[in-house]
Scaffold this motif. Sequence first.
Motif, PDB file in Angstrom:
ATOM      1  N   TRP A  43       0.734  -1.370  -0.156  1.00 54.14           N
ATOM      2  CA  TRP A  43       0.050   0.273  -0.007  1.00 54.14           C
ATOM      3  C   TRP A  43       0.875   1.188  -0.089  1.00 54.14           C
ATOM      4  CZ3 TRP A  43      -5.149  -0.161  -0.369  1.00 54.14           C
ATOM      5  CH2 TRP A  43      -5.822  -1.587  -0.268  1.00 54.14           C
ATOM      6  N   TYR A  44       0.469   2.347  -0.633  1.00 54.50           N
ATOM      7  CA  TYR A  44       1.270   3.706  -1.002  1.00 54.50           C
ATOM      8  C   TYR A  44       0.220   4.740  -0.904  1.00 54.50           C
ATOM      9  CZ  TYR A  44       4.662   0.549  -2.994  1.00 54.50           C
ATOM     10  OH  TYR A  44       5.560  -0.337  -3.148  1.00 54.50           O
ATOM     11  N   TYR A  45       0.731   5.870  -0.378  1.00 57.36           N
ATOM     12  CA  TYR A  45       0.035   7.227  -0.656  1.00 57.36           C
ATOM     13  C   TYR A  45       0.275   8.008  -1.834  1.00 57.36           C
ATOM     14  CZ  TYR A  45      -1.814   6.388   4.102  1.00 57.36           C
ATOM     15  OH  TYR A  45      -2.559   5.942   4.867  1.00 57.36           O
ATOM     16  N   CYS A  46      -0.526   8.628  -2.670  1.00 53.29           N
ATOM     17  CA  CYS A  46       0.044   9.661  -3.737  1.00 53.29           C
ATOM     18  C   CYS A  46       0.333  10.811  -2.856  1.00 53.29           C
ATOM     19  CB  CYS A  46      -1.201   9.922  -4.484  1.00 53.29           C
ATOM     20  SG  CYS A  46      -2.351  11.038  -3.968  1.00 53.29           S
ATOM     21  N   SER A  64       0.370   5.345 -13.254  1.00 55.14           N
ATOM     22  CA  SER A  64      -1.012   5.466 -13.423  1.00 55.14           C
ATOM     23  C   SER A  64      -1.239   6.670 -12.885  1.00 55.14           C
ATOM     24  CB  SER A  64      -1.746   4.272 -13.150  1.00 55.14           C
ATOM     25  OG  SER A  64      -3.037   4.394 -13.506  1.00 55.14           O
ATOM     26  N   GLN A  65      -2.538   7.150 -12.727  1.00 60.67           N
ATOM     27  CA  GLN A  65      -2.989   8.260 -12.248  1.00 60.67           C
ATOM     28  C   GLN A  65      -3.980   7.996 -10.946  1.00 60.67           C
ATOM     29  OE1 GLN A  65      -4.817  10.180 -15.229  1.00 60.67           O
ATOM     30  NE2 GLN A  65      -3.487  11.779 -15.405  1.00 60.67           N
ATOM     31  N   CYS A  66      -3.718   8.578  -9.860  1.00 58.14           N
ATOM     32  CA  CYS A  66      -4.738   8.588  -8.534  1.00 58.14           C
ATOM     33  C   CYS A  66      -6.121   8.806  -8.975  1.00 58.14           C
ATOM     34  CB  CYS A  66      -4.092   9.540  -7.566  1.00 58.14           C
ATOM     35  SG  CYS A  66      -5.344   9.463  -6.209  1.00 58.14           S
ATOM     36  N   GLY A  70      -5.654  12.640  -9.660  1.00 56.00           N
ATOM     37  CA  GLY A  70      -5.116  12.440 -10.916  1.00 56.00           C
ATOM     38  C   GLY A  70      -3.373  12.569 -10.699  1.00 56.00           C
ATOM     39  N   SER A  71      -2.833  12.552  -9.538  1.00 60.14           N
ATOM     40  CA  SER A  71      -1.525  12.633  -9.378  1.00 60.14           C
ATOM     41  C   SER A  71      -0.854  11.260  -9.947  1.00 60.14           C
ATOM     42  CB  SER A  71      -1.215  13.009  -7.723  1.00 60.14           C
ATOM     43  OG  SER A  71      -1.506  14.153  -7.625  1.00 60.14           O
TER      44      SER A  71
END
Length: 99
Positions: A43-46, A64-66, A70-71
């Motif tokens: 698991w990660y955070y943008c 990809s994009q969040c 969209g980050s």
Amino acid sequence: MRNEVEEVEKMLRDSTFYMPVSNEEKAAVYAAMANDFRGTGHWYYCENGHPFTIGECGMPMETSQCPQCGSPVGGHDHEVVGGVRPATDLERQFGGLRI
């Protein structure tokens, strides 16, 4: 819970995943992934703090994009893009779930 699992499968096919906000929802999604997908990856955070997961080995191989902001998320060759950080709190909080 079937609908939640189907939604998770769709999001995983699209390479990004939005994590629900409440702890109960987070625990249910984490458990469903661990059970139905034989693991949760990592698991990660943008860069804006929205959680997402990378399946299989849990290391990024594409960007990809969040889905929330969209980050950029993900990365290449097991290196995350700038601004992405591990969600160690989620893994610590839910990693011990027994399915």
